[in-house]
Design an enzyme around this catalytic site. Sequence first.
Site, PDB file in Angstrom:
ATOM      1  N   TYR A 154       0.861  -1.185   0.000  1.00 18.25           N
ATOM      2  CA  TYR A 154       0.000   0.000   0.000  1.00 18.25           C
ATOM      3  C   TYR A 154       0.895   1.233   0.000  1.00 18.25           C
ATOM      4  O   TYR A 154       1.783   1.348   0.854  1.00 18.25           O
ATOM      5  CB  TYR A 154      -0.922   0.011   1.215  1.00 18.25           C
TER       6      TYR A 154
ATOM      7  N   LYS B 219       4.210   9.796   8.457  1.00 14.74           N
ATOM      8  CA  LYS B 219       3.981   9.315   9.823  1.00 14.74           C
ATOM      9  C   LYS B 219       4.971   9.906  10.839  1.00 14.74           C
ATOM     10  O   LYS B 219       4.853  11.061  11.242  1.00 14.74           O
ATOM     11  CB  LYS B 219       3.992   7.782   9.838  1.00 14.74           C
TER      12      LYS B 219
ATOM     13  N   ASP C 100       9.365   2.835  -0.091  1.00 18.69           N
ATOM     14  CA  ASP C 100       8.280   3.494   0.624  1.00 18.69           C
ATOM     15  C   ASP C 100       8.514   3.229   2.119  1.00 18.69           C
ATOM     16  O   ASP C 100       8.152   2.172   2.631  1.00 18.69           O
ATOM     17  CB  ASP C 100       6.936   2.955   0.156  1.00 18.69           C
TER      18      ASP C 100
HETATM   19  C1  LIG Z   1       3.696   2.195   3.504  1.00 14.85           C
HETATM   20  C2  LIG Z   1       2.698   3.299   3.385  1.00 14.85           C
HETATM   21  N1  LIG Z   1       2.833   4.202   2.383  1.00 14.85           N
HETATM   22  C3  LIG Z   1       1.946   5.217   2.237  1.00 14.85           C
HETATM   23  C4  LIG Z   1       0.870   5.349   3.093  1.00 14.85           C
HETATM   24  C5  LIG Z   1      -0.081   6.502   2.888  1.00 14.85           C
HETATM   25  O1  LIG Z   1       0.191   7.504   3.839  1.00 14.85           O
HETATM   26  P1  LIG Z   1      -0.962   8.567   4.202  1.00 14.85           P
HETATM   27  O2  LIG Z   1      -1.425   9.206   2.925  1.00 14.85           O
HETATM   28  O3  LIG Z   1      -2.067   7.776   4.888  1.00 14.85           O
HETATM   29  O4  LIG Z   1      -0.261   9.542   5.147  1.00 14.85           O
HETATM   30  C6  LIG Z   1       0.687   4.441   4.151  1.00 14.85           C
HETATM   31  C7  LIG Z   1      -0.508   4.595   5.074  1.00 14.85           C
HETATM   32  N2  LIG Z   1      -0.685   3.553   6.033  1.00 14.85           N
HETATM   33  C8  LIG Z   1      -2.040   3.328   6.453  1.00 14.85           C
HETATM   34  C9  LIG Z   1      -2.122   2.139   7.402  1.00 14.85           C
HETATM   35  N3  LIG Z   1      -1.165   1.140   7.240  1.00 14.85           N
HETATM   36  C10 LIG Z   1      -2.597   4.547   7.101  1.00 14.85           C
HETATM   37  C11 LIG Z   1      -3.855   4.338   7.896  1.00 14.85           C
HETATM   38  C12 LIG Z   1      -5.077   4.776   7.158  1.00 14.85           C
HETATM   39  O5  LIG Z   1      -5.128   4.597   5.929  1.00 14.85           O
HETATM   40  O6  LIG Z   1      -5.997   5.300   7.851  1.00 14.85           O
HETATM   41  C13 LIG Z   1       1.610   3.402   4.292  1.00 14.85           C
HETATM   42  O7  LIG Z   1       1.482   2.479   5.282  1.00 14.85           O
END
Ligand SMILES: Cc1ncc(COP(=O)(O)O)c(CN[C@@H](CN)CCC(=O)O)c1O
Length: 422
Positions: free
Chosen positions: A142, A265, A237
């Site tokens: 993801y 994060k 990533d």
């Molecule tokens: C490896 C990785 N790359 C990109 C993203 C996206 O980041 P954001 O756009 O949510 O800040 C994420 C976002 N992670 C999710 C949960 N594993 C965020 C939680 C959510 O979607 O509410 C990520 O894990």
Amino acid sequence: MPDSKNLFERACRVLPGGVNSPVRACRSVGCDPLFVTKTAGSKMWTADGQELVDYIMSWGPMLLGHAHPAVEEAAVRAVRAGASFGTPCEDEVLLAELLCEILPSVDMVRMVNSGTEATMSALRLARAYTGRDKVIKFHGGYHGHSDCFLASAGSGMATLSIPGTPGVPETFVAGTLLAHYNDLAGVRQLFEENPEEVAAVFVEPVAGNMGCVLPGEGWLSGLRALCDEFGALLVFDEVITGFRVDLGGAQKRFGIDPDLTCLGKIIGGGFPVGCYGGKRKFMERIAPCGDVYQAGTLSGNPVAMAAGLATLRELQKQDYAALEKRTLELATELKSILESKGLPVTLNHVASIFTLFLTEGPVTDFPSASTADGETFAKYYAQMRAAGVNVAPSGFECSFTSFAHTDEDFEKTLEAARAVSL
Ligand SMILES: Cc1ncc(COP(=O)(O)O)c(CN[C@@H](CN)CCC(=O)O)c1O
């Protein structure tokens, strides 16, 4: 103070699913979400007056623990100087300098407001730099919700089991090639089937959106070699792994030099911050220095920069090895407790991240992660939450410890697990 039930009923009338991000709705575990009023350290307190030990930690950012005094103080000081200037400020420079100092492969960074923006922008840069359009990603990986990556995403998408999503034109994902994590032969095959067309390989160097899945021996170095052989950029990533699996991220822990790195994060200390960066030759293509456009009203926001800077400076003082050891002890004991209840359990762990998959191992990719027993996990989740332990409401999310978690927290967690009946 209205309770979680009342707040959720109202939320569902004005917010899709009552939340601002799908996984928080707890649908895959058949629960309604808790509404939190306060957090501090490893704890959270809900609108229902319940105290919980938190292992979601805002889905990764709160590695220092919630409401760390140094971070809070930096953010409050910044707010008092004004929430947003619309001009450059010193803390943007200080945070950028610190990121470049800590991350082995990064000479230059661009701040954005989320991990999604970071990966979306890094993909645009990789396409511009290579003159190619296609991208390789991995089942269960993801990288945020920008169109090109929603071909078969993990995380919330995996939970919602939507194999791609309505609203993304077929043409937008036509160039997104999928392989399995830890399958170098599959990646080579995609390169050979798409000669001179792949701009980049996007990989979570430790996968965190199909649960925690570790890079097998030679996986990351193999991707580095394939990208060099076929002229594509290797993009790490590190939105989850950055500053968590090592202060220098997975690239430091595993000794691999990606071409671009995406962060989020932890680097915002709880405020909305994302970032992408890499070698100067790539980053100087970004406007206004170069010709690749990317922008953001609140990118480099002074409050978020101050919080991120305070977070990284505090992390530089922490003992990562000690937290890794304590986290492994906790996770190993949780595994044996669940096994004593007759369940098959596979534990994947690195640093302060772990996932207990309710399945026979090994779990090395999305298909094997998907064999985990979601129904039993939902029962485990609900009973742990009732006992005051907040684990992620999805088998495809990781548990995170922090430098604020105490031995008492871990003992309470183990007590709750012993009492679970599945
Ligand atoms: C490896 C990785 N790359 C990109 C993203 C996206 O980041 P954001 O756009 O949510 O800040 C994420 C976002 N992670 C999710 C949960 N594993 C965020 C939680 C959510 O979607 O509410 C990520 O894990």
